[in-house]
Design a protein around this motif. Structure first.
Motif, PDB file in Angstrom:
ATOM      1  N   VAL A  97     -22.888 -27.195   5.855  1.00 53.31           N
ATOM      2  CA  VAL A  97     -23.993 -27.180   6.809  1.00 53.31           C
ATOM      3  C   VAL A  97     -24.063 -25.823   7.499  1.00 53.31           C
ATOM      4  N   GLU A  98     -25.182 -25.566   8.141  1.00 50.08           N
ATOM      5  CA  GLU A  98     -25.327 -24.386   8.982  1.00 50.08           C
ATOM      6  C   GLU A  98     -24.672 -24.684  10.333  1.00 50.08           C
ATOM      7  N   LEU A  99     -23.984 -23.704  10.890  1.00 49.54           N
ATOM      8  CA  LEU A  99     -23.316 -23.893  12.177  1.00 49.54           C
ATOM      9  C   LEU A  99     -23.982 -23.046  13.239  1.00 49.54           C
ATOM     10  N   LEU A 100     -24.507 -23.697  14.263  1.00 48.95           N
ATOM     11  CA  LEU A 100     -25.022 -23.019  15.449  1.00 48.95           C
ATOM     12  C   LEU A 100     -23.949 -23.139  16.528  1.00 48.95           C
ATOM     13  N   ILE A 113     -15.287 -18.487  12.980  1.00 52.36           N
ATOM     14  CA  ILE A 113     -15.761 -17.957  11.696  1.00 52.36           C
ATOM     15  C   ILE A 113     -14.788 -18.306  10.575  1.00 52.36           C
ATOM     16  N   ARG A 114     -13.510 -18.135  10.844  1.00 54.72           N
ATOM     17  CA  ARG A 114     -12.511 -18.417   9.815  1.00 54.72           C
ATOM     18  C   ARG A 114     -12.483 -19.906   9.457  1.00 54.72           C
ATOM     19  N   MET A 115     -12.383 -20.763  10.460  1.00 59.87           N
ATOM     20  CA  MET A 115     -12.330 -22.201  10.190  1.00 59.87           C
ATOM     21  C   MET A 115     -13.631 -22.691   9.561  1.00 59.87           C
ATOM     22  N   GLY A 116     -14.761 -22.203  10.074  1.00 55.32           N
ATOM     23  CA  GLY A 116     -16.040 -22.625   9.530  1.00 55.32           C
ATOM     24  C   GLY A 116     -16.201 -22.253   8.070  1.00 55.32           C
ATOM     25  N   THR A 117     -15.755 -21.061   7.712  1.00 56.06           N
ATOM     26  CA  THR A 117     -15.816 -20.642   6.307  1.00 56.06           C
ATOM     27  C   THR A 117     -14.972 -21.558   5.442  1.00 56.06           C
ATOM     28  N   GLU A 118     -13.771 -21.863   5.899  1.00 60.47           N
ATOM     29  CA  GLU A 118     -12.874 -22.740   5.138  1.00 60.47           C
ATOM     30  C   GLU A 118     -13.421 -24.161   5.039  1.00 60.47           C
ATOM     31  N   LEU A 119     -14.228 -24.568   6.007  1.00 65.67           N
ATOM     32  CA  LEU A 119     -14.780 -25.925   6.006  1.00 65.67           C
ATOM     33  C   LEU A 119     -16.185 -25.974   5.415  1.00 65.67           C
ATOM     34  N   GLY A 120     -16.624 -24.892   4.785  1.00 62.51           N
ATOM     35  CA  GLY A 120     -17.843 -24.938   4.001  1.00 62.51           C
ATOM     36  C   GLY A 120     -19.132 -24.577   4.701  1.00 62.51           C
ATOM     37  N   VAL A 121     -19.071 -23.960   5.877  1.00 58.16           N
ATOM     38  CA  VAL A 121     -20.297 -23.559   6.568  1.00 58.16           C
ATOM     39  C   VAL A 121     -21.092 -22.596   5.684  1.00 58.16           C
ATOM     40  N   THR A 122     -22.377 -22.842   5.538  1.00 59.07           N
ATOM     41  CA  THR A 122     -23.209 -22.002   4.694  1.00 59.07           C
ATOM     42  C   THR A 122     -23.792 -20.813   5.452  1.00 59.07           C
ATOM     43  N   ARG A 123     -24.002 -20.970   6.762  1.00 59.67           N
ATOM     44  CA  ARG A 123     -24.552 -19.894   7.592  1.00 59.67           C
ATOM     45  C   ARG A 123     -24.107 -20.092   9.027  1.00 59.67           C
ATOM     46  N   PHE A 124     -23.710 -18.995   9.681  1.00 61.30           N
ATOM     47  CA  PHE A 124     -23.371 -19.026  11.101  1.00 61.30           C
ATOM     48  C   PHE A 124     -24.559 -18.466  11.889  1.00 61.30           C
ATOM     49  N   ARG A 125     -24.991 -19.219  12.907  1.00 61.01           N
ATOM     50  CA  ARG A 125     -26.094 -18.769  13.756  1.00 61.01           C
ATOM     51  C   ARG A 125     -25.637 -18.812  15.211  1.00 61.01           C
ATOM     52  N   PRO A 126     -25.181 -17.686  15.768  1.00 61.38           N
ATOM     53  CA  PRO A 126     -24.791 -17.662  17.184  1.00 61.38           C
ATOM     54  C   PRO A 126     -26.017 -17.881  18.069  1.00 61.38           C
ATOM     55  N   VAL A 127     -25.884 -18.769  19.057  1.00 62.25           N
ATOM     56  CA  VAL A 127     -26.987 -19.053  19.969  1.00 62.25           C
ATOM     57  C   VAL A 127     -26.524 -18.817  21.406  1.00 62.25           C
ATOM     58  N   ALA A 198     -27.419 -29.180   9.848  1.00 62.72           N
ATOM     59  CA  ALA A 198     -26.798 -28.173  10.722  1.00 62.72           C
ATOM     60  C   ALA A 198     -26.060 -28.866  11.862  1.00 62.72           C
ATOM     61  N   LEU A 199     -25.110 -28.124  12.438  1.00 61.13           N
ATOM     62  CA  LEU A 199     -24.317 -28.603  13.565  1.00 61.13           C
ATOM     63  C   LEU A 199     -24.434 -27.601  14.704  1.00 61.13           C
ATOM     64  N   LEU A 200     -24.609 -28.109  15.918  1.00 62.64           N
ATOM     65  CA  LEU A 200     -24.690 -27.263  17.111  1.00 62.64           C
ATOM     66  C   LEU A 200     -23.521 -27.569  18.033  1.00 62.64           C
ATOM     67  N   ILE A 201     -22.759 -26.525  18.377  1.00 62.90           N
ATOM     68  CA  ILE A 201     -21.640 -26.636  19.317  1.00 62.90           C
ATOM     69  C   ILE A 201     -21.937 -25.735  20.512  1.00 62.90           C
ATOM     70  N   GLY A 202     -21.810 -26.276  21.702  1.00 61.40           N
ATOM     71  CA  GLY A 202     -22.127 -25.529  22.911  1.00 61.40           C
ATOM     72  C   GLY A 202     -20.993 -24.648  23.389  1.00 61.40           C
ATOM     73  N   PRO A 203     -21.174 -24.006  24.525  1.00 59.74           N
ATOM     74  CA  PRO A 203     -20.187 -23.074  25.074  1.00 59.74           C
ATOM     75  C   PRO A 203     -19.090 -23.807  25.849  1.00 59.74           C
ATOM     76  N   GLU A 204     -18.068 -23.049  26.263  1.00 60.85           N
ATOM     77  CA  GLU A 204     -17.098 -23.599  27.208  1.00 60.85           C
ATOM     78  C   GLU A 204     -17.880 -23.997  28.463  1.00 60.85           C
ATOM     79  N   GLY A 205     -17.669 -25.198  28.924  1.00 58.60           N
ATOM     80  CA  GLY A 205     -18.436 -25.689  30.065  1.00 58.60           C
ATOM     81  C   GLY A 205     -19.619 -26.546  29.656  1.00 58.60           C
TER      82      GLY A 205
END
Length: 254
Positions: A97-100, A113-127, A198-205
């Motif tokens: 999946v794409e990771l936001l 980035i490292r873990m996401g690559t190993e877990l198959g993320v197809t694209r990283f999108r920093p938000v 795609a998966l969206l993960i928020g910031p600390e807080g």
């Protein structure tokens, strides 16, 4: 027929611990017996880090040509080349999946980035969210980390890493028919039958209340529960990707 050593001898020398290098696709496709130049830095890595020499077995790969058994044809300072022997794996898309994600401090972002690559993320999108702590990313370094992770985990492609964008801007252009699962703390998950794109993960807080409301109103967004505990953002990435992978496997089994 192998051009520089017998087939049996070469196969004996090849093993899974041989250096594995990403060589970007060029205008010419890989073919048996072809000698191809190594990207800048790979020769130094092979000679000075891995202590390899001419004739040593290596594996080279990219998303177009697949993975090939090869041997080092030349190696001198920061230049080198490899001789291709045979295709070991044909090209195949990564099933992920794409990771936001909201950018974190440097070490945490690199871990994502490292873990996401190993877990198959197809694209990283920093938000960039209201509570994002940092807005600057070294995309060149992050791409290098993704490449190293792909070499280690034996995937054939390198995930794309996009420049940071505002979460609101990304959501405004997000298609309604492309399911985006958002990890929202203390909120139940929804729509067990929907498969995430795609998966969206928020910031600390976490997300602000305004952002949560924006997510809840978007037709493509589905809440994803990661359990009753509050996780660090980088831990949430790993947990979320694993959760979606398990959902996909369950759906595939019917």
């Amino acid at each position: 027929m192998l051009p520089s050593m017998g087939e049996a001898r070469y196969r004996k020398r090849m093993n899974r611990s041989d250096p594995r290098l990403y060589v970007p696709a060029s205008e010419t496709a890989f073919v048996e017996g072809q000698t191809i130049p190594l990207p800048s830095g790979q020769a130094h890595y092979l000679g000075n880090v891995m202590r390899q020499g001419v004739g040593s077995a290596v594996r080279v790969f990219n998303e177009r040509d697949g993975e090939w058994a090869a041997e080092i044809a030349s190696l001198k300072k920061d230049k080198g080349s490899v001789l291709l022997h045979r295709c070991e794996r044909t090209p195949a898309p990564t099933d992920g999946v794409e990771l936001l994600f909201a950018p974190l401090k440097r070490d945490a972002t690199e871990l994502v980035i490292r873990m996401g690559t190993e877990l198959g993320v197809t694209r990283f999108r920093p938000v960039v969210t209201e509570r994002t702590n940092t807005h600057r990313l070294n995309l060149e370094r992050l791409s290098l980390i993704a490449t190293e992770a792909a070499e280690q985990c034996e995937r054939l492609d390198i995930p794309e890493i996009l420049p940071p964008e505002s979460l609101r801007v990304v959501l405004a252009g997000w298609p309604d028919d492309r399911p985006l699962f958002a990890a929202l703390e203390r909120r139940p998950g929804e729509d067990a039958g929907v498969q995430a794109a795609a998966l969206l993960i928020g910031p600390e807080g976490g997300f602000s209340e305004a952002e949560v409301e924006l997510l809840r109103r978007h037709a493509a967004v589905h809440a994803l529960s990661l359990g009753p505990l509050v996780l660090r953002a980088e831990t949430a990435v790993c947990a979320g990707l694993s959760r979606l992978a398990a959902r996909a496997e369950d759906a595939a089994r019917g």
